[in-house]
Design a protein around this motif. Structure first.
Motif, PDB file in Angstrom:
ATOM      1  N   LEU A 180     -20.860  35.058  32.648  1.00 47.56           N
ATOM      2  CA  LEU A 180     -20.858  33.655  33.042  1.00 47.56           C
ATOM      3  C   LEU A 180     -22.188  33.210  33.621  1.00 47.56           C
ATOM      4  O   LEU A 180     -22.503  32.010  33.613  1.00 47.56           O
ATOM      5  N   GLU A 259     -13.102  32.101  41.601  1.00 44.74           N
ATOM      6  CA  GLU A 259     -11.851  31.365  41.502  1.00 44.74           C
ATOM      7  C   GLU A 259     -11.953  30.017  42.213  1.00 44.74           C
ATOM      8  O   GLU A 259     -11.515  28.984  41.694  1.00 44.74           O
ATOM      9  N   ASP A 261     -14.645  28.222  42.925  1.00 47.70           N
ATOM     10  CA  ASP A 261     -15.558  27.295  42.244  1.00 47.70           C
ATOM     11  C   ASP A 261     -14.907  26.646  41.029  1.00 47.70           C
ATOM     12  O   ASP A 261     -15.015  25.428  40.818  1.00 47.70           O
ATOM     13  N   ASN A 262     -14.234  27.440  40.223  1.00 48.16           N
ATOM     14  CA  ASN A 262     -13.663  26.903  38.988  1.00 48.16           C
ATOM     15  C   ASN A 262     -12.442  26.028  39.247  1.00 48.16           C
ATOM     16  O   ASN A 262     -12.266  24.991  38.594  1.00 48.16           O
ATOM     17  N   GLN A 410     -22.293  29.475  37.110  1.00 52.12           N
ATOM     18  CA  GLN A 410     -21.314  29.850  36.081  1.00 52.12           C
ATOM     19  C   GLN A 410     -21.298  28.723  35.055  1.00 52.12           C
ATOM     20  O   GLN A 410     -21.069  27.569  35.415  1.00 52.12           O
ATOM     21  N   THR A 412     -19.241  27.782  33.059  1.00 53.63           N
ATOM     22  CA  THR A 412     -17.967  27.062  32.970  1.00 53.63           C
ATOM     23  C   THR A 412     -17.969  25.813  33.839  1.00 53.63           C
ATOM     24  O   THR A 412     -17.231  24.854  33.559  1.00 53.63           O
ATOM     25  N   LEU A 413     -18.797  25.807  34.895  1.00 54.87           N
ATOM     26  CA  LEU A 413     -18.880  24.633  35.760  1.00 54.87           C
ATOM     27  C   LEU A 413     -19.629  23.497  35.094  1.00 54.87           C
ATOM     28  O   LEU A 413     -19.541  22.340  35.545  1.00 54.87           O
ATOM     29  N   THR A 417     -14.850  18.558  31.627  1.00 58.66           N
ATOM     30  CA  THR A 417     -13.448  18.860  31.937  1.00 58.66           C
ATOM     31  C   THR A 417     -12.462  18.162  31.008  1.00 58.66           C
ATOM     32  O   THR A 417     -11.275  18.491  31.016  1.00 58.66           O
ATOM     33  N   SER A 422     -13.120  23.487  26.911  1.00 60.88           N
ATOM     34  CA  SER A 422     -13.581  23.682  28.293  1.00 60.88           C
ATOM     35  C   SER A 422     -12.448  24.170  29.181  1.00 60.88           C
ATOM     36  O   SER A 422     -12.630  25.096  29.990  1.00 60.88           O
ATOM     37  N   VAL A 426     -12.214  27.688  31.264  1.00 66.63           N
ATOM     38  CA  VAL A 426     -12.071  27.705  32.716  1.00 66.63           C
ATOM     39  C   VAL A 426     -10.815  28.472  33.128  1.00 66.63           C
ATOM     40  O   VAL A 426     -10.852  29.319  34.036  1.00 66.63           O
ATOM     41  N   THR A 429     -11.220  32.091  32.663  1.00 62.25           N
ATOM     42  CA  THR A 429     -12.072  32.605  33.734  1.00 62.25           C
ATOM     43  C   THR A 429     -11.294  32.767  35.031  1.00 62.25           C
ATOM     44  O   THR A 429     -11.543  33.700  35.804  1.00 62.25           O
ATOM     45  N   VAL A 430     -10.340  31.889  35.277  1.00 62.25           N
ATOM     46  CA  VAL A 430      -9.550  31.947  36.503  1.00 62.25           C
ATOM     47  C   VAL A 430      -8.526  33.083  36.457  1.00 62.25           C
ATOM     48  O   VAL A 430      -8.371  33.843  37.421  1.00 62.25           O
TER      49      VAL A 430
END
Length: 549
Positions: A180, A259, A261-262, A410, A412-413, A417, A422, A426, A429-430
């Motif tokens: 990431l 976790e 952050d996402n 990361q 993913t940020l 959204t 996306s 995310v 990733t979580v």
């Protein structure tokens, strides 16, 4: 943990286990490398005692297997499977069937059992067992210890892993959350920094081979701490073990930050008012995740989590595919004009980020000792490093081209959204780190539980595991900088585990048997590791203090 009659520290195997072991040994004939053909009549080395019977950490091998034990299917497309039945560990399987008692021995015994002249020859055995290996004893000679006292903490594992399974083991170890952050690493170092990804990959592959030669230098060496003990005695074992456990602990801190952050990106307006205090989304989700994972760290049987977390390879590929989908299909565009060739001011931060990508040496010995054909280990390493290196490179290039200087720690940020791809990236990733948290913290917890009096083990083990979760939460809330923390881990810990220590141990163990070329390359690797560690650690700490104060 419950008390049991196995508290007297005997390793018991049934007659059926002995027969399976003999059968497996027969299947290994002709498959191992020239460095690993040890017969049962080889005596122990007295000048540098092997790690067949250490007192701390005895749980290392078993806990690392528990950290990633899960049956994996036969993979014909990567190599002909040699397993007679399913049940090999996804990341590491054992040479023999393993049974783990509930009671962990205390540190009341000496750290190393002294070698004696009348010591009976022993067969090569993993030091993973929480009990010392038997010495010519059997269950029949110890009637007061019953088979019911053996409690397995892991899934039933088969004796050996095929080439394909070992490759997947290596990929799963190497390809983690570091994927990431590789676009962010390019942003911090510029395009020139990608050279580090290649250099660290080559050096890490070489040091992985060095670990193999260290393991084959003496019978009974099967883990990284074993190598440290063979090189520098008890001190070496303790230092390496502590470094490895600190690295695992730091990874758990990263999981909570990741976790938080996402989830904060998905639900930015989430908050909680409590007694006049308002918890924003970041704090709220960090605390929520810590509470959610707390029950999982108490589990004695983590087979379900092992099955889910074993999908780390699939999760990494899925996240990479989502990134490419957003870039090419959803067509969010590229920012080539904002990219930099070289960014000297933050280049040392990139050093730690790239170094973190290859932090798998703690598990490589487990993979090696689990292989049916150990002579294939170099090919396994080469394949694993090659696949992961290519995946890291393409994600790094694609992510930096898409987001340029706005690339987050990361990627993913950075993903919009409102896109389906996306959200898939995310949530993948979580979910993946959530399942891995308990498996990652368990080796640390088990090592601390070894120091407990057996009559207080259950209460204090709960206390230890709760304290570990709460402490990782506190650290994550205090230093909520995913990229900088990863750079610090990569610079301070991974450089030692991956580059410096394997070379130092190799030179110490092999001594005069090494060639001038090997010595030169080891010295070069050590220099690169020390310089990278010094610059990366200093810069990461400086940036963290700037962010805090």
């Amino acid at each position: 943990m419950k008390n049991s009659e196995s508290e007297q520290a005997f390793f018991i195997e049934s007659d059926e286990d002995d027969e399976d072991k003999d059968s497996n040994r027969g299947e290994d004939d002709g498959n191992e490398s020239e460095y690993s053909n040890y017969s049962d009549d080889i005596p122990q080395h007295h000048e540098k005692p092997s790690s067949l019977n250490p007192s701390w950490p005895q749980s290392y091998r078993q806990s690392i297997d528990l950290y990633s034990s899960v049956p994996s299917p036969s993979l014909n497309f990567l190599g002909t499977p040699t397993l007679s039945r399913l049940g090999s560990s996804f990341v590491s399987s054992s040479l023999t069937q393993r049974h783990t008692p509930e009671i962990l021995p205390t540190l009341g015994k000496p750290l190393l059992a002294p070698a004696t002249d009348n010591q009976q020859p022993q067969e090569r055995r993993s030091s993973h067992s929480l009990l010392p290996p038997r010495r010519g004893s059997s269950a029949k000679k110890l009637p007061h210890v019953h088979k019911s006292s053996k409690v397995s903490h892991e899934l039933p594992l088969s004796s050996q892993s095929s080439f394909g399974q070992s490759v997947l083991n290596g990929i799963n170890v190497l390809c983690g959350v570091g994927l990431l952050s590789v676009p962010y690493a390019v942003r911090e170092g510029g395009w020139v920094g990608l050279i580090l990804l290649v250099v660290f990959g080559v050096l890490s592959f070489y040091t992985g081979l060095l670990l193999r030669y260290c393991l084959d230098s003496q019978p009974g060496l099967e883990t990284y701490p074993d190598v440290g003990q063979a090189a520098f005695g008890t001190t070496g074992r303790l230092i390496i073990s502590i470094i490895l456990y600190v690295e695992l602990y730091a990874c758990c801190v990263e999981y909570i930050i990741l976790e938080s952050d996402n989830l904060s990106a998905l639900f930015p307006n989430a908050h909680l008012s409590f007694g006049g205090y308002i918890l924003n989304a970041h704090y709220l989700f960090a605390i929520t995740i810590a509470i959610a994972v707390l029950p999982t760290v108490y589990l004695r049987n983590m087979s379900v989590l092992s099955y889910i977390s074993a999908g780390g390879v699939i999760a990494s590929i899925l996240v990479a595919v989502c990134l490419f989908w957003v870039g090419f299909v959803d067509d969010i565009g590229f920012q080539i004009e904002t990219t930099r060739t070289l960014n000297l001011s933050s280049f040392p931060v990139a050093i730690g980020l790239y170094g973190y990508c290859y932090s798998g040496h703690a598990v490589f010995p487990n993979i090696y000792t689990s292989m049916a054909k150990k002579s294939q280990f170099p090919a396994v390493l080469l394949t694993s490093f090659g696949i992961c290196g290519v995946l890291y490179a393409v994600v790094a290039v694609m992510g930096y081209l898409m987001f340029g200087e706005t690339t987050e720690s990361q990627f993913t940020l950075n993903l919009p959204t409102n896109l389906v791809a996306s959200n898939i990236a995310v949530w993948t990733t979580v979910v993946n780190p959530f399942t891995k948290y308990a498996l990652t913290i368990s080796p640390v917890a088990m090592s601390l539980e070894e120091l407990l009096p057996s009559n207080k083990s259950y209460f204090y083990s709960i206390l230890i595991r709760t304290g570990l979760v709460l402490s990782t939460l506190i650290v994550a809330l205090t230093i909520p900088f995913f990229g900088l923390v990863m750079s610090l881990i990569g610079s301070l810990l991974t450089m030692m585990v991956t580059l410096i220590l394997p070379c130092v141990c190799f030179l110490s163990i092999l001594g005069r048997k090494t060639t001038h070329l090997q010595v030169s390359f080891c010295v070069l690797t050590i220099v690169v590791g020390v310089v990278s560690s010094a610059f990366g650690t200093y810069t990461s700490l400086s940036e963290i203090f700037k962010q805090l104060f």
